[in-house]
Motif scaffolding. Structure first.
Motif, PDB file in Angstrom:
ATOM      1  N   HIS A 164     126.434   8.910  66.510  1.00  0.00           N
ATOM      2  CA  HIS A 164     126.375   8.458  65.122  1.00  0.00           C
ATOM      3  C   HIS A 164     127.308   7.265  64.936  1.00  0.00           C
ATOM      4  O   HIS A 164     128.431   7.259  65.436  1.00  0.00           O
ATOM      5  N   GLN A 263     113.534  20.005  55.340  1.00  0.00           N
ATOM      6  CA  GLN A 263     113.810  19.082  56.445  1.00  0.00           C
ATOM      7  C   GLN A 263     112.491  18.641  57.046  1.00  0.00           C
ATOM      8  O   GLN A 263     111.605  19.458  57.292  1.00  0.00           O
ATOM      9  N   ARG A 298     120.830  13.751  54.429  1.00  0.00           N
ATOM     10  CA  ARG A 298     121.316  13.137  55.660  1.00  0.00           C
ATOM     11  C   ARG A 298     120.159  13.006  56.641  1.00  0.00           C
ATOM     12  O   ARG A 298     119.148  13.711  56.538  1.00  0.00           O
ATOM     13  N   GLY A 300     119.106  12.268  60.975  1.00  0.00           N
ATOM     14  CA  GLY A 300     119.621  12.506  62.319  1.00  0.00           C
ATOM     15  C   GLY A 300     118.849  11.740  63.368  1.00  0.00           C
ATOM     16  O   GLY A 300     117.803  11.134  63.104  1.00  0.00           O
ATOM     17  N   TRP A 305     123.734  14.047  63.875  1.00  0.00           N
ATOM     18  CA  TRP A 305     123.492  13.859  62.450  1.00  0.00           C
ATOM     19  C   TRP A 305     124.434  12.828  61.840  1.00  0.00           C
ATOM     20  O   TRP A 305     125.593  12.707  62.238  1.00  0.00           O
TER      21      TRP A 305
END
Length: 317
Positions: A164, A263, A298, A300, A305
């Motif tokens: 990330h 999700q 958020r 990923g 993530w």
């Protein structure tokens, strides 16, 4: 017997032996060349043109890599015999140095004291060797030849790992909390990390995908294809990838009697080009996660993530 007849008889008896001795002495002092000690040196030295990863003298290469090769210091001492039967050590020169490849790839040029090995853009792992043959000049004392070889392995892309990097808000933070969404940057590295793939053509391919929000409306991701080339960072084969949830989206999309989390696991294919076609080497997901409790979101990259972002004041889509 008279003196003259005795002399004549003596010469006729010993003349052949005298001639043999004269001939022997003459040949012993003939000028010429003798082979000296066996040649030494000429060992193959190599270095990957792309200096990452270390060491540069590695023997595992990525498809498409280039390797410089040359022979090491060379010494060939021959013996010159002069007209007085004196022996002199004389440095000989090289003949035509030749390079050969057994296995994938090729060398260019094929002759000379230095060359380059070009690993193939193949679709499978392979192995082989480069051979060098260093001959005698053939002009002085005739020695044999010396040779050496470099055994190597050629590797194709086989996987990825990711990190990330940064997060991006898609609006002004609330309240009021009208919309949700986010975007994040990720770095990913194409594996293996002990070779370099900078000369390989890559692409990310995402197919058309549709999901359902909790309120029943559609969340759609369009088909897209994007080419890329990897680069060196803290190692070889890195590339940056921005993943966005899209939007921002109305918080009501999470409402189904009560606000629910959801999700969407968007799939992608990472591919490399070889032998006239594209080949998939990894299928990491680009998941989007939305919280029905906090209205944060958020994204990923595979199992890595970004941070939760939002919610925002903007009305949303």
């Amino acid at each position: 017997m008279t003196p003259n007849s005795w002399t004549s008889s003596w010469f006729s008896q010993f003349l052949p032996a005298i001639l043999v001795c004269v001939a022997t002495a003459s040949s012993a002092f003939a000028e010429g060349w003798l082979a000296g000690p066996s040649p030494n040196g000429g060992a193959l030295e190599h270095e990957a043109v792309l200096q990452v990863p270390q060491p540069v003298d590695r023997t595992i290469f990525g498809i498409g890599e280039i390797v410089s090769l040359e022979i090491g210091s060379w010494s060939d001492i021959d013996i010159y015999v002069d007209e007085f039967n004196e022996e002199w050590e004389i440095e000989d020169t090289l003949g035509e140095v030749a390079w050969y490849v057994e296995g994938p790839g090729y060398v260019e040029p094929a002759v000379g004291t230095a060359t380059f090995y070009y690993a193939p853009f193949s679709r499978v792992n392979d192995s082989g060797c480069v051979q060098v043959v260093v001959p005698d000049s053939g002009t002085r004392g005739l020695d044999g030849y010396t040779n050496d070889q470099l055994s190597f392995n050629v590797r194709i892309p086989s996987g990825v790992r990711a990190w990330h990097a940064n997060d991006y808000s898609l609006g002004t933070l609330g309240p009021p909390d009208n919309s949700i969404g986010t975007a994040s940057d990720f770095w990913f590295q194409t594996l293996p990390d002990n070779v370099n793939f900078q000369r390989v053509s890559f692409r990310e391919s995402i197919s058309q995908q549709t999901f359902a929000w909790p309120d029943g409306t559609s969340y759609a991701v369009g088909q897209s294809t994007r080419g890329f080339l990897v680069q060196d960072l803290d190692g070889p084969n890195f590339y940056g990838d921005l993943v966005s949830s899209g939007g921002p989206w109305r918080t009501e999309r999470l409402l189904n009697q009560v606000y629910q989390s959801c999700q969407f696991n968007v799939t992608q294919s990472l591919q490399f080009y070889a032998e006239g076609d594209w080949h998939t080497y990894a299928t990491p997901a680009h998941p989007r996660r939305f919280s029905g409790d906090t209205f944060k979101a958020r994204v990923g990259w595979s199992d890595i993530w970004g941070n939760w972002q939002g919610p925002y004041q903007e009305p949303g889509l």
